[in-house]
Design an enzyme around this catalytic site. Structure first.
Site, short mmCIF file in Angstrom:
data_model
loop_
_atom_site.label_atom_id
_atom_site.label_comp_id
_atom_site.label_asym_id
_atom_site.label_seq_id
_atom_site.Cartn_x
_atom_site.Cartn_y
_atom_site.Cartn_z
N PHE A 122 0.81 -1.23 0.00
CA PHE A 122 0.00 0.00 0.00
C PHE A 122 0.84 1.27 0.00
O PHE A 122 2.04 1.25 0.23
CB PHE A 122 -1.07 -0.01 1.09
CG PHE A 122 -0.64 0.08 2.53
CD1 PHE A 122 -1.61 0.01 3.51
CD2 PHE A 122 0.67 0.22 2.92
CE1 PHE A 122 -1.27 0.11 4.85
CE2 PHE A 122 1.03 0.32 4.26
CZ PHE A 122 0.05 0.25 5.22
N GLU A 123 0.16 2.38 -0.34
CA GLU A 123 0.80 3.69 -0.60
C GLU A 123 1.84 3.58 -1.72
O GLU A 123 2.83 4.30 -1.74
CB GLU A 123 1.44 4.25 0.68
CG GLU A 123 0.41 4.71 1.70
CD GLU A 123 1.01 5.51 2.83
OE1 GLU A 123 2.00 6.23 2.59
OE2 GLU A 123 0.50 5.42 3.95
N GLY A 124 1.56 2.70 -2.68
CA GLY A 124 2.45 2.49 -3.81
C GLY A 124 3.21 1.19 -3.66
O GLY A 124 4.12 1.11 -2.83
#
Length: 653
Positions: free
Chosen positions: A428-430
């Site tokens: 997550f968050e990239g």
């Protein structure tokens, strides 16, 4: 619905269109210097990070006092085992954190927040995350990517006055971008925000997935597509939405392998009316707002990876001193000692990266978009390896749950939980793969600016000619500078060569030589593949990973010198030892990455994967049964009326 079909209203877009949307959302200019950007261009600008930036004395004092209060709260009121057991953060914990000001750490005092620095915010997340990563995720999702940060950067004075006091004291916020059929390709965003005829409001329709904090949030930042029409430029746009708005439903609370207390859900918008005054920025600026918010927002995740590293080091040390095999402690066996060394050295480097990036963010003197992205990428990857090594050191006890250990009379060490909790950080968050591409795009920005039309398939001969002339002038001045540099001079960086300390100057000379080699390798790749460079994702990933190692080595050395000058000779010598071993380990990884730039199995891997997808190797799957349940691979995303009960649960509700 069968497992092979799903319904979606996500717009069909070409690869070129998707790339254009992503490119338009990028911050195009570099108005401030960037250490990492220069590093990828072969220029080791040590002056941009050394001497290590320091916080203001008053800010340091205020931050330290707050962290002391937070530590007391975490020790007395926060029970990570209970949250893991119940898969829920108790309401009284959330309310206690709100009363302490935790949800307003980064909000300015004029709006009721604490106005802490990025450095102390990171340290707070490290502290909270050491007790409960789920609580740290709640706090981070609220302030790092939730409403406070985009409002701080892009909100109007009216919006700040209306919402920031709520964010600082009573309300939890969430960020809604991902959809069931749309992940890292926002060009296909299906949620719509249709303007009313009089322009006073927008009507939202669509479904959002993996809405961290969405189950308990009071305010949402929602990304939705405004249709282009007369008077409306359209495009992906950011809105502030009240979570109790009519037509808004949380349809499911998702459960995961780790972070069991996280309040993550599926949110449906069915004719949700949002005042035009709740739009953040202009129409079409939503993705830019999201990416700009993440420039510093991404630092929260590596801060939590630091927490895991510190805890893993403590457990590895205590357990290895207690456990004996073949007449001596397991720490005395080289097989375990190398793991302990890796955990200690890498934890030191991860903290060095987070502290340096946080101080640079507070200084606001440098553009840290690449540094923050590298911190997220490197922290999540190395943090996972640290947790895995701890489980291995603990052996069977590392695989056993803390509750089971306690039930048979042993110390309840949640090593397997940390491994589960850490795994999401690489997604997550990239995800790691997306972070590689994002950083690679920034790393080759200078090349694309001078040679863009030269490698652009649709550019005509006239444009290519102009690009060739421009590129020729750039490379004629740039390439000769990559041949020699301070890294080849034995006396360079002598301030890092201290009597009685390991010689860190040698490592910095390696970084300088490595930066030039990295830049040359990037140039060779562009020369070889030109317009096809973007398809060489294995090559680009290794380029980025080399840059991450060089950045981490730089941060570790600079932090060691900082601790030597501020903490006294004993602490300084210990820091030098940690930095030295980390750099030795990082240099081995870097050399392997350099070698794999040109000698790898990328082409063979692509061919084999193609064969897998065409069914050539289906026989290899025979002899097993698939325990998966029935259902679509991707859930239905068509907008429409609510189909499930609302599981939205505001704190205290």
């Amino acid at each position: 619905m069968s497992g092979s079909a799903h319904q979606t209203d996500a717009p069909k877009v070409t690869e070129r269109e998707a790339r254009r949307v992503a490119e338009e959302a990028r911050e195009q200019d570099w108005r401030k210097p960037s250490f990492a950007k220069e590093l990828f261009l072969g220029r080791f600008r040590l002056d941009l990070i050394h001497p290590h930036p320091l916080p203001d004395e008053d800010a340091e004092l205020e931050g330290a006092e707050f962290l002391a209060r937070l530590r007391e709260f975490c020790e007395k009121k926060l029970d990570g085992a209970v949250i893991e057991r119940d898969a829920k953060i108790p309401d009284e914990v959330v309310k206690g954190l709100q009363e302490l000001g935790v949800f307003g750490m980064k909000i300015d005092r004029e709006y009721g927040g604490l106005g802490l620095t990025q450095v102390h915010y990171n340290r707070a997340l490290t502290l909270i995350g050491s007790v409960s990563p789920a609580v740290a995720a709640l706090v981070s999702a609220h302030q790092s990517i939730g409403l406070p940060q985009p409002l701080k950067l892009f909100g109007t004075p009216e919006q700040k006055r209306a919402f920031l006091p709520r964010c600082a004291t009573t309300d939890i916020t969430a960020f809604l971008l991902t959809e069931p059929d749309v992940g890292s390709d926002p060009a296909r965003l299906a949620t719509t925000a249709t303007p009313s005829e009089d322009g006073s409001e927008y009507v939202l329709d669509g479904v959002k997935l993996w809405t961290t904090n969405g189950v308990v949030a009071d305010l949402l930042v929602v990304m939705a597509r405004v249709p282009r029409s007369e008077g409306h430029r359209g495009g992906i746009t950011a809105f502030v939405v009240e979570a109790d708005a009519p037509g808004l439903t949380v349809e499911n609370r998702n459960a995961f392998m780790g972070l069991r207390g996280i309040e993550n859900g599926v949110t449906r918008f069915a004719g949700v009316r949002v005042p035009a005054g709740n739009r953040i920025g202009r129409e079409g600026e939503g993705l830019k707002i999201a990416l700009t918010t993440l420039n510093t927002g991404r630092l929260s995740l590596p801060a939590m990876c630091v927490a895991a590293g510190k805890w893993c080091l403590k457990i590895a040390r205590e357990w290895s001193a207690e456990r004996e095999q073949w007449g001596k402690s397991i720490a005395a066996h080289e097989a375990v000692a190398t793991k302990i060394s890796f955990i200690a050295a890498t934890t030191f480097a991860l903290e060095a990266v987070v502290e340096l990036a946080g101080q640079m963010a507070d200084e606001d003197r440098n553009d840290i978009r690449i540094e923050a992205a590298l911190a997220k990428l490197y922290g999540s990857e190395m943090g996972w390896l640290i947790a895995d090594e701890l489980v291995q050191i603990r052996g069977g006890r590392g695989y056993e749950t803390a509750a089971s250990l306690a039930a048979r009379g042993e110390r309840a060490v949640p090593a397997e939980q940390v491994l589960r909790d850490m795994r999401i950080n690489r997604i997550f968050e990239g995800s790691t793969e997306i972070m590689h591409l994002l950083i690679a795009r920034e790393a080759v920005d200078a090349h694309l600016k001078v040679a863009g039309d030269l490698i652009e398939p649709e550019a005509d001969l006239r444009r290519k000619g102009r690009a060739a002339a421009k590129a020729g002038a750039f490379y004629a001045a740039w390439l000769p500078k990559l041949v020699t540099g301070p890294g080849q001079v034995p006396t360079s960086y002598r301030e890092f060569h201290r009597p009685g300390h390991p010689d860190l100057s040698a490592h910095l000379r390696y970084v300088e030589r490595g930066a030039r080699k990295l830049a040359r390798s990037t140039f060779y790749g562009m020369s070889r593949w030109q317009g096809r460079m973007e398809t060489k994702q294995g090559f680009l990933a290794r380029i980025v990973d080399v840059g991450a190692e060089l950045f981490a080595m730089s941060a570790a050395c600079v932090r060691a010198e900082l601790l030597r000058t501020t903490q006294g000779p004993d602490a300084g010598r210990a820091a030098y030892e940690l930095a030295d071993v980390f750099c030795r380990q990082a240099r081995l990884r870097t050399e392997e990455l350099f070698g794999r730039l040109w000698e790898n199995t990328d082409d063979a891997d692509r061919r084999l994967a193609k064969g897998v997808m065409t069914g050539r190797y289906n026989w290899l799957e025979e002899g097993v049964l698939d325990p998966s349940g029935e259902g679509a691979w991707i859930a239905e995303t068509a907008p429409g009326p609510v189909k499930r009960p609302n599981v939205h649960r505001p704190i205290g509700g």
